[in-house]
Design a protein around this motif. Structure first.
Motif, mmCIF file in Angstrom:
data_model
loop_
_atom_site.group_PDB
_atom_site.id
_atom_site.type_symbol
_atom_site.label_atom_id
_atom_site.label_comp_id
_atom_site.label_asym_id
_atom_site.label_seq_id
_atom_site.Cartn_x
_atom_site.Cartn_y
_atom_site.Cartn_z
ATOM 1 N N ALA A 197 -1.978 4.628 4.852
ATOM 2 C CA ALA A 197 -2.667 4.683 3.555
ATOM 3 C C ALA A 197 -2.787 3.292 2.937
ATOM 4 O O ALA A 197 -3.822 2.949 2.367
ATOM 5 C CB ALA A 197 -1.938 5.633 2.604
ATOM 6 N N ARG A 198 -1.744 2.485 3.064
ATOM 7 C CA ARG A 198 -1.811 1.122 2.524
ATOM 8 C C ARG A 198 -2.852 0.299 3.266
ATOM 9 O O ARG A 198 -3.565 -0.512 2.666
ATOM 10 C CB ARG A 198 -0.444 0.448 2.605
ATOM 11 C CG ARG A 198 0.519 0.971 1.567
ATOM 12 C CD ARG A 198 1.842 0.261 1.669
ATOM 13 N NE ARG A 198 2.754 0.785 0.667
ATOM 14 C CZ ARG A 198 4.061 0.782 0.784
ATOM 15 N NH1 ARG A 198 4.632 0.253 1.851
ATOM 16 N NH2 ARG A 198 4.818 1.271 -0.166
ATOM 17 N N GLY A 199 -2.929 0.470 4.573
ATOM 18 C CA GLY A 199 -3.944 -0.240 5.361
ATOM 19 C C GLY A 199 -5.344 0.127 4.915
ATOM 20 O O GLY A 199 -6.209 -0.751 4.756
ATOM 21 N N GLU A 227 -6.141 1.221 1.954
ATOM 22 C CA GLU A 227 -6.326 0.609 0.637
ATOM 23 C C GLU A 227 -6.763 -0.851 0.753
ATOM 24 O O GLU A 227 -7.624 -1.299 0.021
ATOM 25 C CB GLU A 227 -5.006 0.650 -0.157
ATOM 26 C CG GLU A 227 -4.697 1.969 -0.783
ATOM 27 C CD GLU A 227 -3.428 1.864 -1.613
ATOM 28 O OE1 GLU A 227 -2.454 1.213 -1.171
ATOM 29 O OE2 GLU A 227 -3.425 2.431 -2.714
ATOM 30 N N ARG A 228 -6.156 -1.575 1.685
ATOM 31 C CA ARG A 228 -6.511 -2.989 1.872
ATOM 32 C C ARG A 228 -7.954 -3.139 2.326
ATOM 33 O O ARG A 228 -8.662 -4.033 1.860
ATOM 34 C CB ARG A 228 -5.557 -3.641 2.864
ATOM 35 C CG ARG A 228 -4.177 -3.852 2.297
ATOM 36 C CD ARG A 228 -3.263 -4.564 3.279
ATOM 37 N NE ARG A 228 -1.919 -4.584 2.762
ATOM 38 C CZ ARG A 228 -0.856 -4.172 3.428
ATOM 39 N NH1 ARG A 228 -0.969 -3.727 4.665
ATOM 40 N NH2 ARG A 228 0.334 -4.218 2.880
ATOM 41 N N LEU A 282 -5.776 10.831 -2.764
ATOM 42 C CA LEU A 282 -5.614 9.399 -2.992
ATOM 43 C C LEU A 282 -6.945 8.674 -3.028
ATOM 44 O O LEU A 282 -6.985 7.452 -3.133
ATOM 45 C CB LEU A 282 -4.719 8.796 -1.904
ATOM 46 C CG LEU A 282 -3.299 9.369 -1.836
ATOM 47 C CD1 LEU A 282 -2.578 8.849 -0.604
ATOM 48 C CD2 LEU A 282 -2.524 9.052 -3.100
ATOM 49 N N VAL A 290 4.329 9.293 0.589
ATOM 50 C CA VAL A 290 3.035 8.600 0.596
ATOM 51 C C VAL A 290 2.285 8.874 -0.700
ATOM 52 O O VAL A 290 1.770 7.959 -1.345
ATOM 53 C CB VAL A 290 2.184 9.019 1.813
ATOM 54 C CG1 VAL A 290 0.759 8.516 1.689
ATOM 55 C CG2 VAL A 290 2.813 8.516 3.101
ATOM 56 N N VAL A 319 4.077 6.970 -3.679
ATOM 57 C CA VAL A 319 3.936 5.509 -3.682
ATOM 58 C C VAL A 319 2.482 5.098 -3.851
ATOM 59 O O VAL A 319 2.137 4.324 -4.747
ATOM 60 C CB VAL A 319 4.533 4.903 -2.384
ATOM 61 C CG1 VAL A 319 4.227 3.425 -2.282
ATOM 62 C CG2 VAL A 319 6.033 5.141 -2.337
ATOM 63 N N VAL A 320 1.624 5.595 -2.992
ATOM 64 C CA VAL A 320 0.220 5.202 -3.051
ATOM 65 C C VAL A 320 -0.440 5.801 -4.289
ATOM 66 O O VAL A 320 -1.234 5.148 -4.955
ATOM 67 C CB VAL A 320 -0.523 5.623 -1.763
ATOM 68 C CG1 VAL A 320 -1.993 5.247 -1.840
ATOM 69 C CG2 VAL A 320 0.122 4.967 -0.545
ATOM 70 N N ARG A 357 0.320 3.830 -7.498
ATOM 71 C CA ARG A 357 -0.490 2.609 -7.589
ATOM 72 C C ARG A 357 -1.926 2.948 -7.949
ATOM 73 O O ARG A 357 -2.551 2.277 -8.756
ATOM 74 C CB ARG A 357 -0.455 1.843 -6.271
ATOM 75 C CG ARG A 357 0.753 0.982 -6.117
ATOM 76 C CD ARG A 357 0.550 -0.101 -5.079
ATOM 77 N NE ARG A 357 -0.020 0.366 -3.841
ATOM 78 C CZ ARG A 357 0.671 0.778 -2.789
ATOM 79 N NH1 ARG A 357 1.979 0.792 -2.857
ATOM 80 N NH2 ARG A 357 0.069 1.174 -1.691
#
Length: 190
Positions: free
Chosen positions: A2-4, A6-7, A30, A176, A179-180, A183
């Protein structure tokens, strides 16, 4: 993962997650677009079975394969058919596993017979429910569903301690989403 995504989105790239099965529901909350193929196969994708020859006996009948699992919306995942049948035989469990969708005229007992249709209608209903909620409330909705799923999983583990239960995904998805999602909500409020 998920962070990837987002980037990538932060760099202005359009991202669509593929082959994400049930986790796609959390990704949708998300704000991550996704697609899935083979929905009628119920949360599974087996590339080898698509490219290898099907073995038939002398009567031209197919052999092998797994028993179709049955999707349990409360758990946001599927359980083996035999396990669901055992649960449905327990007093009071039919109401806990209830499905009021088009697929199940006789509650979850129909899901045992038509597992594919049950999954498809259940997933469509879940996606529609998520779409009906404002984007800001979607993370909370999925977090609440995961928390309820976790409580239901604990109950199942107490009721049938001999089953090889594996509900770790509920904890993973919850982390997930926390945290995600925190943000994402923080970014929206700015």
């Amino acid at each position: 993962f998920a962070r990837g995504i987002e980037r990538f989105k932060a760099k202005g790239l359009g991202v669509v997650a593929g082959r994400q099965s049930a986790f796609g529901f959390a990704l949708m909350a998300l704000g991550i677009a996704g697609f899935d193929s083979g929905l009628a196969r119920i949360e599974t994708f087996d590339y080898r079975s698509l490219v290898r020859e099907i073995k038939r006996d002398g009567n031209a009948r197919q052999h092998g394969g797994r028993s179709r699992p049955v999707y349990i919306s409360k758990l946001m995942s599927s359980l083996p058919r035999g396990t669901v049948a055992k649960l449905l035989d327990m007093p009071g469990m039919k109401s806990q596993l209830s499905c009021d969708g088009l697929c199940c005229k006789d509650n979850m007992t129909d899901a045992l017979r038509v597992a594919r249709e049950h999954f498809l209608w259940s997933r469509l209903r879940e996606v529609q429910e998520l779409r009906d909620i404002s984007p800001a409330g979607r993370v909370r909705h999925v977090a609440e569903r995961l928390a309820a799923g976790h409580q239901f999983a604990k109950r199942l583990q107490r009721l049938v301690p001999g089953e090889p239960w594996d509900f770790d995904y509920l904890d993973n998805w919850s982390r997930v989403v926390e945290v995600v999602g925190a943000r994402a909500v923080g970014v929206r409020e700015v």
